[in-house]
Design an enzyme around this catalytic site. Structure first.
Site, mmCIF file in Angstrom:
data_model
loop_
_atom_site.group_PDB
_atom_site.id
_atom_site.type_symbol
_atom_site.label_atom_id
_atom_site.label_comp_id
_atom_site.label_asym_id
_atom_site.label_seq_id
_atom_site.Cartn_x
_atom_site.Cartn_y
_atom_site.Cartn_z
ATOM 1 N N ASN A 11 0.918 -1.145 0.036
ATOM 2 C CA ASN A 11 0.116 0.222 0.063
ATOM 3 C C ASN A 11 1.113 1.108 -0.001
ATOM 4 O O ASN A 11 0.648 2.244 0.803
ATOM 5 C CB ASN A 11 -0.958 0.064 1.161
ATOM 6 C CG ASN A 11 -2.309 1.071 1.039
ATOM 7 O OD1 ASN A 11 -2.519 1.436 2.263
ATOM 8 N ND2 ASN A 11 -2.408 1.308 -0.154
ATOM 9 N N SER A 15 -1.538 0.793 -4.993
ATOM 10 C CA SER A 15 -2.972 1.055 -4.650
ATOM 11 C C SER A 15 -3.345 2.137 -4.239
ATOM 12 O O SER A 15 -4.127 2.797 -4.449
ATOM 13 C CB SER A 15 -3.308 0.036 -3.670
ATOM 14 O OG SER A 15 -2.548 -0.188 -2.449
#
Length: 158
Positions: A11, A15
């Site tokens: 992340n 993303s």
């Protein structure tokens, strides 16, 4: 509210980039009150951290702001709360399908399945590459995000 979750490894690159790009596209369409957006990673390596500086620089150069995004690890409740759980690559897709309850499997998809020419493919991880990798990832994410929004609008009458 329709909720969209973008998922990659830590992340910090793919993303959060999809999160920031899709958030701006949704804002520009005037649908921020209809579509909720978040991102997370399958690992906890970077929890609480900002996206990778190269992702933030590329985002800034294209008019996006990723500075309010902090890395977090996926939670079991995410499989219930989100309508679209979009994996950045096929490894993420397999891992999430192993973790998610069977009644929520249909929510997990490959992000690039919404790209007009790249269905079934993975967004490459730019983390270990040069700046060209980030350019390529942003190009993919921008085009796919526009198609994703069109799909959501059509599916949900927005």
């Amino acid at each position: 509210m329709i909720k969209v979750l973008f998922v990659c490894t830590g992340n910090i690159c793919r993303s959060p980039t999809a999160d920031g790009v899709f958030r701006k596209i949704v804002d520009q369409a005037g649908l921020s009150n209809e579509i909720g957006i978040d991102s997370c990673g399958l690992s906890a390596y970077h929890v609480g951290e900002l996206p990778d500086p190269r992702s933030r620089e590329m985002a800034e150069s294209r008019g996006y702001d990723l500075n309010d995004i902090r890395s977090r690890k996926i939670k079991p409740s995410d499989y219930i709360q989100f309508d679209y759980i979009l994996a950045m690559d096929d490894g993420h897709l397999r891992d999430m399908r192993r973790q998610a309850p069977s009644e929520h499997q249909h929510r997990i998809e490959l992000f690039l399945d919404y790209h007009p020419e790249m269905a079934g493919q993975s967004v490459p991880d730019p983390y270990y590459g040069g700046s060209n990798g980030f350019v390529r990832v942003f190009d993919m994410i921008e085009e796919t995000s526009n198609n994703l929004l069109s799909h959501i609008r059509k599916q949900h009458g927005l």
